[in-house]
Design an enzyme around this catalytic site. Sequence first.
Site, PDB file in Angstrom:
ATOM      1  N   LYS A 185     -15.229   2.044 -11.049  1.00  0.00           N
ATOM      2  CA  LYS A 185     -13.908   1.794 -11.626  1.00  0.00           C
ATOM      3  C   LYS A 185     -13.075   0.871 -10.716  1.00  0.00           C
ATOM      4  CE  LYS A 185     -14.488   4.345 -15.294  1.00  0.00           C
ATOM      5  NZ  LYS A 185     -15.811   4.905 -15.082  1.00  0.00           N
TER       6      LYS A 185
HETATM    7  C1  LIG Z   1     -13.771   5.154 -21.361  1.00  0.00           C
HETATM    8  C2  LIG Z   1     -14.193   6.223 -20.406  1.00  0.00           C
HETATM    9  N1  LIG Z   1     -13.831   7.489 -20.654  1.00  0.00           N
HETATM   10  C3  LIG Z   1     -14.169   8.493 -19.835  1.00  0.00           C
HETATM   11  C4  LIG Z   1     -14.916   8.279 -18.699  1.00  0.00           C
HETATM   12  C5  LIG Z   1     -15.344   9.474 -17.887  1.00  0.00           C
HETATM   13  O1  LIG Z   1     -14.973   9.413 -16.546  1.00  0.00           O
HETATM   14  P1  LIG Z   1     -15.842  10.228 -15.450  1.00  0.00           P
HETATM   15  O2  LIG Z   1     -17.127   9.493 -15.285  1.00  0.00           O
HETATM   16  O3  LIG Z   1     -14.963  10.173 -14.222  1.00  0.00           O
HETATM   17  O4  LIG Z   1     -16.011  11.611 -15.947  1.00  0.00           O
HETATM   18  C6  LIG Z   1     -15.324   6.976 -18.391  1.00  0.00           C
HETATM   19  C7  LIG Z   1     -16.108   6.706 -17.184  1.00  0.00           C
HETATM   20  O5  LIG Z   1     -17.158   6.137 -17.177  1.00  0.00           O
HETATM   21  C8  LIG Z   1     -14.967   5.925 -19.275  1.00  0.00           C
HETATM   22  O6  LIG Z   1     -15.365   4.659 -19.047  1.00  0.00           O
END
Ligand SMILES: Cc1ncc(COP(=O)(O)O)c(C=O)c1O
Length: 325
Positions: A185
Amino acid sequence: MNTTTRINLSAPWIDERDEELVLEVLRSGWLSLGPTGPRFESMLADAVEAPHAAAVSSGTAGLHLCMRLAGVGPGDEVITSPYSFVASANCAIYEGATPVFADIDPRTFNLDPAAVEAAITPRTKALVAVDIFGYPAEYDELIALCDRHGIALVEDSCEALGARYKGRPLGSHGHPAVWAFYPNKQMTTGEGGAVTTGSAEQHELLVSLRNQGRLETSSWLQHGRLGFNYRLDDISAALGIGQLEKLDRILAARGAVAATYGELLADVDVETPLPDDENHVRSWFVYVVKLPSGVDRDAVMARLSEDGVATAPYLPSIHLQSYMR
Ligand SMILES: Cc1ncc(COP(=O)(O)O)c(C=O)c1O
């Protein structure tokens, strides 16, 4: 093939200041529920101009807690984008609800508000709007239709820290917004995430839910509701502070790389990402190009890989994932 230079899809920007901040926490011995978490939260709230921020263990955890905020439960429907990461839809399933996929606008790759409105039924409880690839969704229309139909709006801004909609940062528009800090990110805490909101009441509930349902007034072994362990530890929060301190530089550097890609691809027959306009300012996440139809995508990816350039087939649609089918 050039074996000396590999261009990865992403790499975190970690410097001595980050190391210093993490070491400080390690040496303090206060590794969780210490003073560093709230410092990180307050910096994040400032960065997105939201009154409240609750750090959590991942973006997925943040989305799950937002389902709780919205009161989503068995039999409910939650509308979301099929063109997203699976967590945008999984959060509804965690609560026994059904994700309903509304179609996207092929220009922005974000939810088409008309398609969202058409997907509303008496069972619709919430809408999870996604700012895919860092490009802001159509919030004025989405907020208006959620208000009109009495539906809770959750903003999945996991890919969009630093993006702006109608002149204001995502996260500052009142409804809960979810952030993710996995190392691909814009900024990272290792694993981690956050939920920002304009509501003190929602914030209080988030803080309790992420901490095993403890209440502000209760002692460590008293639990006022069913909660989760979705806390972010102080080591991760310390890294988050270092990242937020240089967020402007990170975003500018990503913007500069994207501009270079734009120049280099100007004469290539691919569709490059939608440019910003006065209402939408993207925060650069992945740089996604659309190949002309008929072009063999896998062959293009293989050829780039030979040259040490990493790519990924962004994005397999959620409704086509085997477990969703
Ligand atoms: C659009 C979106 N939503 C939710 C997430 C979920 O985040 P995490 O991987 O920190 O659980 C991501 C991460 O890849 C994402 O790109």
